[in-house]
Scaffold this motif. Structure first.
Motif, PDB file in Angstrom:
ATOM      1  N   ALA A 121      20.344   3.712  -4.713  1.00 54.26           N
ATOM      2  CA  ALA A 121      20.183   4.736  -3.672  1.00 54.26           C
ATOM      3  C   ALA A 121      19.584   6.017  -4.254  1.00 54.26           C
ATOM      4  O   ALA A 121      18.697   6.632  -3.649  1.00 54.26           O
ATOM      5  N   LYS A 122      20.054   6.423  -5.427  1.00 50.00           N
ATOM      6  CA  LYS A 122      19.524   7.639  -6.058  1.00 50.00           C
ATOM      7  C   LYS A 122      18.075   7.453  -6.488  1.00 50.00           C
ATOM      8  O   LYS A 122      17.252   8.365  -6.377  1.00 50.00           O
ATOM      9  N   GLN A 123      17.747   6.261  -6.983  1.00 51.99           N
ATOM     10  CA  GLN A 123      16.365   5.966  -7.373  1.00 51.99           C
ATOM     11  C   GLN A 123      15.453   6.020  -6.151  1.00 51.99           C
ATOM     12  O   GLN A 123      14.368   6.604  -6.190  1.00 51.99           O
ATOM     13  N   THR A 124      15.921   5.422  -5.066  1.00 52.03           N
ATOM     14  CA  THR A 124      15.135   5.425  -3.819  1.00 52.03           C
ATOM     15  C   THR A 124      14.900   6.845  -3.339  1.00 52.03           C
ATOM     16  O   THR A 124      13.785   7.208  -2.947  1.00 52.03           O
TER      17      THR A 124
ATOM     18  N   LEU B 215       0.834  -1.207   0.000  1.00 53.67           N
ATOM     19  CA  LEU B 215       0.000   0.000   0.000  1.00 53.67           C
ATOM     20  C   LEU B 215       0.869   1.258   0.000  1.00 53.67           C
ATOM     21  O   LEU B 215       1.965   1.267   0.571  1.00 53.67           O
ATOM     22  N   PHE B 216       0.359   2.312  -0.607  1.00 53.95           N
ATOM     23  CA  PHE B 216       1.065   3.597  -0.633  1.00 53.95           C
ATOM     24  C   PHE B 216       1.302   4.090   0.790  1.00 53.95           C
ATOM     25  O   PHE B 216       2.379   4.602   1.109  1.00 53.95           O
ATOM     26  N   SER B 217       0.316   3.916   1.657  1.00 55.76           N
ATOM     27  CA  SER B 217       0.454   4.361   3.054  1.00 55.76           C
ATOM     28  C   SER B 217       1.553   3.587   3.767  1.00 55.76           C
ATOM     29  O   SER B 217       2.222   4.116   4.655  1.00 55.76           O
ATOM     30  N   THR B 218       1.740   2.323   3.371  1.00 54.43           N
ATOM     31  CA  THR B 218       2.804   1.516   3.979  1.00 54.43           C
ATOM     32  C   THR B 218       4.167   2.053   3.554  1.00 54.43           C
ATOM     33  O   THR B 218       5.110   2.094   4.357  1.00 54.43           O
ATOM     34  N   TRP B 219       4.286   2.465   2.307  1.00 57.04           N
ATOM     35  CA  TRP B 219       5.546   3.074   1.853  1.00 57.04           C
ATOM     36  C   TRP B 219       5.891   4.281   2.719  1.00 57.04           C
ATOM     37  O   TRP B 219       7.040   4.467   3.112  1.00 57.04           O
TER      38      TRP B 219
ATOM     39  N   ILE C  30      12.343   8.670  -5.632  1.00 57.84           N
ATOM     40  CA  ILE C  30      10.973   8.190  -5.440  1.00 57.84           C
ATOM     41  C   ILE C  30      10.445   8.611  -4.078  1.00 57.84           C
ATOM     42  O   ILE C  30       9.266   8.982  -3.937  1.00 57.84           O
ATOM     43  N   SER C  31      11.295   8.587  -3.060  1.00 56.43           N
ATOM     44  CA  SER C  31      10.878   9.024  -1.724  1.00 56.43           C
ATOM     45  C   SER C  31      10.409  10.472  -1.756  1.00 56.43           C
ATOM     46  O   SER C  31       9.380  10.832  -1.180  1.00 56.43           O
TER      47      SER C  31
ATOM     48  N   GLU D 283       4.942   4.855   5.794  1.00 55.77           N
ATOM     49  CA  GLU D 283       5.272   4.411   7.160  1.00 55.77           C
ATOM     50  C   GLU D 283       6.693   3.868   7.246  1.00 55.77           C
ATOM     51  O   GLU D 283       7.322   3.925   8.309  1.00 55.77           O
ATOM     52  N   LEU D 284       7.211   3.350   6.145  1.00 55.88           N
ATOM     53  CA  LEU D 284       8.565   2.787   6.162  1.00 55.88           C
ATOM     54  C   LEU D 284       9.629   3.843   6.429  1.00 55.88           C
ATOM     55  O   LEU D 284      10.703   3.541   6.952  1.00 55.88           O
ATOM     56  N   GLY D 285       9.315   5.106   6.066  1.00 57.78           N
ATOM     57  CA  GLY D 285      10.269   6.190   6.315  1.00 57.78           C
ATOM     58  C   GLY D 285      11.605   5.916   5.666  1.00 57.78           C
ATOM     59  O   GLY D 285      11.703   5.644   4.464  1.00 57.78           O
ATOM     60  N   GLY D 286      12.669   5.922   6.457  1.00 61.18           N
ATOM     61  CA  GLY D 286      14.022   5.708   5.952  1.00 61.18           C
ATOM     62  C   GLY D 286      14.276   4.304   5.463  1.00 61.18           C
ATOM     63  O   GLY D 286      15.284   4.045   4.793  1.00 61.18           O
ATOM     64  N   ASP D 287      13.405   3.357   5.800  1.00 61.07           N
ATOM     65  CA  ASP D 287      13.580   1.969   5.353  1.00 61.07           C
ATOM     66  C   ASP D 287      12.989   1.720   3.968  1.00 61.07           C
ATOM     67  O   ASP D 287      13.106   0.610   3.429  1.00 61.07           O
ATOM     68  N   PHE D 288      12.328   2.738   3.403  1.00 61.77           N
ATOM     69  CA  PHE D 288      11.731   2.584   2.083  1.00 61.77           C
ATOM     70  C   PHE D 288      12.827   2.397   1.037  1.00 61.77           C
ATOM     71  O   PHE D 288      13.870   3.053   1.075  1.00 61.77           O
ATOM     72  N   GLN D 289      12.581   1.474   0.081  1.00 57.78           N
ATOM     73  CA  GLN D 289      13.530   1.214  -0.995  1.00 57.78           C
ATOM     74  C   GLN D 289      12.808   1.169  -2.335  1.00 57.78           C
ATOM     75  O   GLN D 289      11.604   0.893  -2.392  1.00 57.78           O
TER      76      GLN D 289
END
Length: 865
Positions: free
Chosen positions: A138-141, A84-88, A144-145, A90-96
């Motif tokens: 890393a740059k892609q992440t 889910l988008f909301s889960t992304w 997107i973040s 919530e991941l904060g810095g752990d999002f990839q």
């Protein structure tokens, strides 16, 4: 933020974030993520509606087949909690970036079979383009973040009928189009052109209970959606509108599907196809069951904005039923091929509108033959010439052709709307009044001198089927002419005064008041001040009084329509209805351009509509809401959003202060004016310093301002010195510094006072808005919505009289100085020049040259005399 502010903020940030990525590419990424957020949020809302708890939603998994099937049956797709988008978020810095790749891959697996055509491959452009957002994971992440943080605040809860989402989506598409150069035309028709086509189409089909509409080159889908939106205003149930869309380019085709889905259209009312419109006609059958599903596609309305003058392959197309009746477009230009495709798919009572280059009206060869067949078979209904440079990526002149499958008439309406636009940057843009005038002319099939004309079939035959607009409608401004007698002897030609006949008819005695008629073809001004004589004339004052009387109860009418029924008034219909009310009031009044009045309404309506939307979706209490005023400031080299005071969600602080806090506002303005006076006095004192004095330590290094600390110190020393001895001279440096110190001290004290007062007034305004009564809110809305429109309308008669006085003054000036006056002035100048030549010195040859020039000048004078 309202939807306009939010859209502008997202665009500004997105345009910076895209860095070196082409606008045409980056749009696919951001719009793709917005669409994924839409689907994700929709699933969560559906889960909540089924009484699933937060823990239940967290347990949503692809492994639970029964739950997956339940969501797929109801939504057409399934998204697990981890995707889910909301889960992304919530991941904060752990999002990839891998979270996105896994989610998009899973989505393709979890589409319901019945919705495969609608959703299959819809994220392909986004999926394959993720690598372009950075050359490392890393740059892609990071990219997107930033992107998902940017779009996270777009409301998608349906509370505002998806209007905010739809508005932002189209706004971003239009802005990317404006920055995409020549590629823009591939996916976007400017909103104003869409609205124009929509009004014409909607008027034709408005009596039907069920309507099918089709865009054969759908691009982003915005043109199709605008058609549907206009039609919906006339229908009780917009669920009876079915949308068919066809697009060749896969990434653009995905935009079409996303745009249609996000507007809340029922999936069963969306039929899309990724295919070549010219090579492969819309299939009459479903690939899985060709025999039993045979169903030719005929529609109530077809619209398109195809690529202009595109090459195509007409070989083996002669037997194609789309082209067989009319002929094949030339290989080098497929314009008529697109047109014939659209026409073929019309029902007998259907209508189509297509945007094409101006050349289709007069090109010969195959194009000419097709044009002749269309005219002889009475399919061509209307030609609308648009302003140049109105489409993104091209400055060529374009037209809208309106055709019908069956008509009772054989004539053609030709409209030259090329002169009606406003300049915005490098582009031209249709105004609301331009759109209204064109649609009224087309719907009413009106002949308007210099603008439109109904042309018979025989007249078209007589020009060998050449439909070039200037052959039939002359919209050019008349070339300025000069009357030879008036140029030589003076006087105002009656023929030029006659060109203002509409004024003289409306105000019969005004001409005789302004100009003397001596029985010749020429008149003389009777007054020195034309403007004053016009505005004080009895008939002009009566004309203004009639206008004022006609609109006297208009504010009360608008209040009853918009404010007294604020919860139930139908926003989409109101602008047109109020526009008709203005037209009715203007009908018996001469001189006033009703479309100028309509433009005033349209400009004010933008704010009214936004406010009504907020009130109707958030409730009347939104009028009392005060939001933090967020601004972007630089901090450590980065843009950071910080709060700078407050602002009313509906109520502007300035309006509230002027209405309910006038005494406090007046006090503040008085102090600000005093502060400005002191600042002026300081500048005067500084300017009185001599150049040497400005090099003292009391003046800054730039030499343009006092240094307050030094001025204060020096003034103290000078005062002490003055107390011990005689006073300084009035214009001395010491006196100026003492004056400057006194003024600077006053300025510092007053600045602190003004700041404190302004802050106190700001907070008082905030609490005043939050405590407004219903009656006070109604009064403020009336002042915000209605008063500006009424005041703008009331200025129209005066503006019309100003226009007349300017035209007359220009006429007077045109013939005020005669040829004889100019000749006399030239002779005088030559005499003066000859006299000055005698005072010049030079060598032998210079003097001979000057002597000859003097002889020529004096000789010319002698000959003329």
């Amino acid at each position: 933020m309202n939807k306009q502010q939010l859209a502008a903020k997202i665009w500004e940030s997105a345009n910076q974030m895209r860095s070196k990525i082409e606008a045409n590419e980056y749009k696919d990424y951001i719009l793709g993520f917005i669409f994924y957020k839409y689907l994700s949020d929709k699933l969560e809302r559906f889960a909540n509606s089924q009484d699933l708890s937060k823990e239940d939603i967290k347990s949503l998994s692809e492994e639970d087949q029964e739950t997956v099937d339940f969501f797929k049956r109801n939504l057409g797709y399934f998204i697990a909690y981890e995707h889910l988008f909301s889960t992304w978020l919530e991941l904060g810095g752990d999002f990839q970036v891998s979270n996105v790749r896994d989610a998009l891959s899973a989505f393709n697996r979890l589409i319901h079979a019945d919705h495969k055509r609608l959703f299959d491959g819809i994220f392909k452009t986004l999926e394959t383009g993720l690598s372009k957002l950075g050359d490392t994971t890393a740059k892609q992440t990071k990219a997107i973040s930033e992107l998902i943080q940017l779009i996270k605040d777009i409301p998608m809860d349906g509370r505002q009928g998806y209007d905010v989402l739809g508005f932002i989506y189209e706004y971003l598409i239009s802005m990317f189009a404006a920055n995409a150069g020549k590629k823009a035309g591939e996916f976007y028709t400017p909103h104003e052109v869409s609205v124009l086509m929509s009004e014409i189409i909607a008027n034709h089909v408005k009596g039907k209970d069920k309507i099918d509409i089709y865009d054969s080159t759908s691009g982003s889908g915005s043109l199709l959606l605008n058609i549907g939106k206009s039609i919906a205003k006339y229908m009780g149930n917009d669920a009876n509108i079915k949308y068919f869309a066809q697009e060749l380019k896969e990434n653009t085709y995905n935009l079409t599907r996303m745009n249609l889905i996000m507007r809340g259209i029922l999936p069963s009312n969306i039929v899309t196809r990724n295919g070549d419109t010219l090579e492969d006609d819309w299939p009459f059958f479903d690939d899985s069951d060709p025999i039993n599903s045979y169903n030719p596609l005929y529609l109530d309305a077809v619209v398109s904005n195809p690529p202009y003058s595109q090459k195509w392959d007409p070989q083996h197309k002669g037997s194609d039923p789309r082209y067989a009746r009319f002929g094949l477009a030339p290989k080098s230009k497929a314009d008529y091929a697109f047109l014939l495709h659209d026409l073929y798919h019309l029902k007998p009572d259907g209508i189509m509108a297509i945007i094409l280059p101006h050349g289709v009206l007069f090109r010969g060869g195959e194009d000419g033959a097709i044009r002749k067949n269309l005219i002889e078979n009475d399919h061509l209904d209307t030609i609308i010439g648009l302003p140049a440079n109105i489409f993104f990526g091209t400055g060529i002149s374009t037209i809208i052709l309106v055709l019908k499958q069956k008509r009772t008439k054989s004539d053609v309406l030709i409209v030259d709307a090329s002169k009606g636009f406003v300049k915005e940057g490098k582009s031209n843009k249709l105004r609301a009044c331009d759109i209204k005038k064109i649609s009224d002319t087309v719907i009413g099939r009106l002949t308007v001198p210099g603008y439109s004309r109904v042309v018979s079939k025989q007249q078209v035959r007589d020009t060998d089927y050449n439909l070039n607009i200037p052959r039939y409608v002359d919209s050019s401004e008349p070339a300025e002419s000069w009357d030879l007698y008036a140029a030589m002897f003076g006087g105002i030609p009656h023929s030029e005064l006659d060109s203002l006949a509409n004024y003289w008819q409306a105000l019969p005695s005004l001409r005789a008041t302004l100009f003397a008629d001596n029985g010749t073809p020429y008149a003389a001004p009777k007054v020195d001040d034309l403007a004053q004589a016009i505005h004080t004339h009895a008939e002009v004052q009566q004309f203004t009084a009639r206008f004022t009387s006609s609109f006297a109860d208009f504010p009360a009418h608008l209040k009853q329509r918009l404010i007294d029924n604020i919860d139930t008034t139908q926003v989409p219909q109101q602008e047109a209805q109020i526009g008709e009310e203005i037209f009715n009031r203007l009908a018996p009044l001469p001189l006033i351009d009703k479309y100028q009045a309509y433009q005033l309404l349209a400009e004010q309506w933008q704010q009214i509509a936004v406010d009504l939307e907020i009130i109707q979706t958030e409730g009347f209490s939104a009028t009392r809401v005060v939001d933090p005023n967020l601004v972007t400031k630089k901090k450590d080299g980065k843009d950071v959003e910080v709060q700078d005071g407050w602002k009313g969600r509906i109520m502007p602080f300035e309006l509230v202060q002027a209405t309910f806090l006038n005494s406090q506002l007046a006090d503040l303005h008085q102090q600000e004016n005093r502060l400005a006076e002191i600042g002026g006095a300081i500048d005067e004192t500084f300017d009185s310093l001599g150049e040497e004095e400005k090099s003292s330590e009391a003046v800054n290094d730039s030499g343009d301002k006092f240094v307050p600390a030094v001025v204060t110190k020096e003034a103290k020393e000078f005062k002490a010195e003055q107390a011990k001895s005689a006073p300084f001279a009035a214009d001395s440096y010491e006196v100026k510094i003492i004056q400057a110190a006194d003024l600077l001290a006053q300025e510092k004290t007053l600045k602190a006072t003004v700041k404190k007062q302004a802050e106190a007034l700001h907070l008082l305004t905030k609490s005043t808005i939050e405590g407004l009564s219903d009656a006070q809110v109604h009064h403020l809305l009336e002042r915000k919505w209605i008063t500006p429109l009424q005041e703008a309308l009331q200025r129209l008669p005066g503006q019309q009289m100003d226009a007349l006085s300017n035209k007359l003054q220009a006429l007077v000036e045109k013939y005020r100085i005669t040829y004889a006056d100019n000749a006399l002035a030239i002779r005088q100048s030559e005499r003066e020049l000859a006299g000055m030549l005698g005072e010049l010195e030079g060598n032998e040859f210079d003097l001979k040259g000057l002597s000859e020039l003097k002889t020529l000048l004096m000789g010319n004078n002698h000959e003329q005399e």
